[in-house]
Scaffold this motif. Structure first.
Motif, PDB file in Angstrom:
ATOM      1  N   SER A  36       0.852  -1.195   0.000  1.00  0.00           N
ATOM      2  CA  SER A  36       0.000   0.000   0.000  1.00  0.00           C
ATOM      3  C   SER A  36       0.886   1.241   0.000  1.00  0.00           C
ATOM      4  N   GLY A  37       0.271   2.391   0.108  1.00  0.00           N
ATOM      5  CA  GLY A  37       1.017   3.645   0.073  1.00  0.00           C
ATOM      6  C   GLY A  37       2.065   3.740   1.176  1.00  0.00           C
ATOM      7  N   THR A  38       1.724   3.225   2.351  1.00  0.00           N
ATOM      8  CA  THR A  38       2.677   3.264   3.463  1.00  0.00           C
ATOM      9  C   THR A  38       3.912   2.423   3.140  1.00  0.00           C
ATOM     10  N   GLN A  41       6.058   4.543   1.122  1.00  0.00           N
ATOM     11  CA  GLN A  41       6.764   5.540   1.961  1.00  0.00           C
ATOM     12  C   GLN A  41       7.999   4.886   2.587  1.00  0.00           C
ATOM     13  N   PHE A  63      -0.329  12.091   7.209  1.00  0.00           N
ATOM     14  CA  PHE A  63       0.551  11.337   6.310  1.00  0.00           C
ATOM     15  C   PHE A  63       1.973  11.875   6.302  1.00  0.00           C
ATOM     16  N   ARG A  66       3.481  10.438   9.354  1.00  0.00           N
ATOM     17  CA  ARG A  66       3.827   9.023   9.172  1.00  0.00           C
ATOM     18  C   ARG A  66       5.162   8.879   8.434  1.00  0.00           C
ATOM     19  N   ASN A 112      -0.135  15.961  -1.489  1.00  0.00           N
ATOM     20  CA  ASN A 112      -1.532  16.192  -1.117  1.00  0.00           C
ATOM     21  C   ASN A 112      -1.762  15.552   0.255  1.00  0.00           C
ATOM     22  N   THR A 114      -3.872  14.159   2.615  1.00  0.00           N
ATOM     23  CA  THR A 114      -5.228  13.607   2.553  1.00  0.00           C
ATOM     24  C   THR A 114      -5.995  13.787   3.861  1.00  0.00           C
ATOM     25  N   ASP A 141       5.654  12.288  -1.168  1.00  0.00           N
ATOM     26  CA  ASP A 141       4.488  11.411  -1.060  1.00  0.00           C
ATOM     27  C   ASP A 141       3.400  11.991  -1.963  1.00  0.00           C
ATOM     28  N   VAL A 143       0.832  10.018  -2.909  1.00  0.00           N
ATOM     29  CA  VAL A 143      -0.109   8.893  -2.898  1.00  0.00           C
ATOM     30  C   VAL A 143      -1.502   9.332  -3.338  1.00  0.00           C
ATOM     31  N   SER A 144      -1.983  10.475  -2.842  1.00  0.00           N
ATOM     32  CA  SER A 144      -3.352  10.884  -3.193  1.00  0.00           C
ATOM     33  C   SER A 144      -3.376  12.037  -4.202  1.00  0.00           C
ATOM     34  N   GLN A 166      -4.960   2.448  -5.019  1.00  0.00           N
ATOM     35  CA  GLN A 166      -6.358   2.662  -4.603  1.00  0.00           C
ATOM     36  C   GLN A 166      -6.753   4.130  -4.540  1.00  0.00           C
ATOM     37  N   LYS A 167      -5.850   5.034  -4.859  1.00  0.00           N
ATOM     38  CA  LYS A 167      -6.191   6.453  -4.786  1.00  0.00           C
ATOM     39  C   LYS A 167      -6.608   6.927  -6.181  1.00  0.00           C
TER      40      LYS A 167
HETATM   41  C1  PLP Z   1      -3.503   6.916   1.636  1.00  0.00           C
HETATM   42  C2  PLP Z   1      -2.238   7.661   1.840  1.00  0.00           C
HETATM   43  C3  PLP Z   1      -1.083   7.059   2.356  1.00  0.00           C
HETATM   44  C4  PLP Z   1      -1.045   5.677   2.912  1.00  0.00           C
HETATM   45  O1  PLP Z   1      -1.441   4.758   2.067  1.00  0.00           O
HETATM   46  P1  PLP Z   1      -1.985   3.312   2.505  1.00  0.00           P
HETATM   47  O2  PLP Z   1      -2.282   2.798   1.146  1.00  0.00           O
HETATM   48  O3  PLP Z   1      -3.190   3.511   3.365  1.00  0.00           O
HETATM   49  O4  PLP Z   1      -0.897   2.620   3.195  1.00  0.00           O
HETATM   50  C5  PLP Z   1       0.083   7.797   2.431  1.00  0.00           C
HETATM   51  N1  PLP Z   1       0.096   9.078   2.059  1.00  0.00           N
HETATM   52  C6  PLP Z   1      -0.993   9.702   1.590  1.00  0.00           C
HETATM   53  C7  PLP Z   1      -0.885  11.128   1.194  1.00  0.00           C
HETATM   54  C8  PLP Z   1      -2.206   9.011   1.469  1.00  0.00           C
HETATM   55  O5  PLP Z   1      -3.285   9.633   1.007  1.00  0.00           O
END
Ligand code: PLP
Length: 342
Positions: A36-38, A41, A63, A66, A112, A114, A141, A143-144, A166-167
């Motif tokens: 996943s996104g994490t 990262q 995020f 994180r 972004n 989120t 990052d 991700v979104s 998934q984003k």
């Molecule tokens: C969703 C998201 C993540 C984490 O992604 P996961 O798929 O939930 O692990 C990290 N950074 C941003 C900006 C996100 O929107």
């Protein structure tokens, strides 16, 4: 499933890699990772740094925090530039932190955020980093954002950019994508943080022959493949413009219902809108009200739980979908006697 070491998979993987490039704004070959996104990262951190490296982390929400926590967990010396939630990362505060530190190995940024519905201006922030610390790595990052908002990795001189299936890619979770600059690859060869599954060198070596080092999320990759086909048909500019229009529509719509935006309007995101619950009112009642009408929105995270509603609008979303969300929100507020007259 097709054999992930067979010819059909190789063709699909080539299509995906080519399809992703314009959204990252890079001529490099994006790497397809399983996670996943994490995970992306973490992969970005462990491939770029060594324990003891100084890493500046500019954060304005969950995020960003994180990303900083991951760097700390692997032994980086993390220097936080803590921004106010709902506001973008301050270029001035970032510049001051960079100028005050001796050696900065890298900077962690969130395109972004989120959790608050804020989009940071990566072109400007990356420019600040390059001017203050020319050799520092810039990790973003996205991700979104990547796949929905314009992103120009090569032009902005970003070293690692990440996203997740998934984003904006409107697919099931399971695939993380990273792109790495030349400077990033040089750093990757020197970096000594522990890594095995996330080793970019393995992914690159296998990627060259259109395979992955370990079994990929084949089903999710099929979805990403189809998403990219649709996005290529719409064109990147078409995708970005649709998100711009939808972002505007959501913000105008919630404000017309008498609600306030959580994010500073100058940095409000076109992929997720955070809306303040009417004062003294718990957002979770409105969220379950919306759910009963078939509309799924998110609550706040961390200390924002209960005080904001987050409406996601990235990926497969059009004007009519947003009309339906706003109609449902109006009805829920009316039921809760929270609709302002006029
Ligand atoms: C969703 C998201 C993540 C984490 O992604 P996961 O798929 O939930 O692990 C990290 N950074 C941003 C900006 C996100 O929107």
């Amino acid at each position: 499933m097709v054999n992930h070491r067979g010819p059909e998979f190789a063709v699909m993987m080539s299509d995906i890699i080519e399809g992703l490039k314009p959204y990252f704004g890079t001529r490099s070959e994006p790497l397809l990772l399983t996670g996943s996104g994490t995970g992306a990262q973490e992969a970005a951190v462990v491939n770029m740094f060594s324990p003891g490296d100084t890493v500046v982390s500019a954060t304005c929400g969950v995020f960003g925090d994180r990303f900083a926590a991951i760097a700390g967990a692997f032994g980086a010396d993390v220097l936080r530039v803590q921004g106010e939630w709902g506001k973008p990362i301050s270029a001035g505060a970032l510049r001051a932190a960079l100028e005050a530190s001796d050696t900065v190995h890298g900077v962690l940024l969130t395109h972004n955020e989120t959790s608050t519905g804020v989009t940071n201006d990566i072109r400007v922030l990356a420019g600040v980093v390059r001017a203050a610390t020319p050799n520092a790595l810039i990790l973003v990052d996205g991700v979104s954002s990547i796949g929905a908002l314009p992103f120009a990795m090569d032009e902005w001189d970003v070293d690692v950019a990440i996203t997740g299936s998934q984003k904006a890619w409107m697919s099931p979770p399971g695939v993380a994508v990273v792109a790495v600059s030349e400077r990033g690859w040089e750093a990757q060869r020197q970096a000594t943080m522990p890594r095995f599954y996330w080793d970019f060198a393995k992914a690159q070596k296998n990627g060259a022959s259109r395979t992955t080092p370990f079994t990929p999320a084949v089903g999710t990759l099929h979805a990403v493949h189809e998403a990219l086909r649709l996005m290529t048909e719409e064109t990147p500019d078409g995708v970005f413009e649709r998100h711009r229009q939808i972002g505007k529509q959501v913000r105008a719509g919630v404000q017309a219902l008498g609600l306030e935006l959580f994010a500073d309007p100058s940095a409000a995101s076109d992929t997720v809108t955070a809306v303040r619950a009417p004062s003294g009112h718990d957002a979770s009642a409105s969220i379950s009200g919306l759910r009963k009408k078939g509309i799924v929105v998110a609550s706040g995270q961390d200390w924002l739980k209960g005080s904001i509603i987050r409406i996601g609008h990235m990926g497969w979303v059009n004007r009519e979908d947003i009309d339906a969300v706003l109609d449902a929100l109006r009805a829920v507020l009316a039921e809760e006697k929270l609709l302002q007259a006029g």
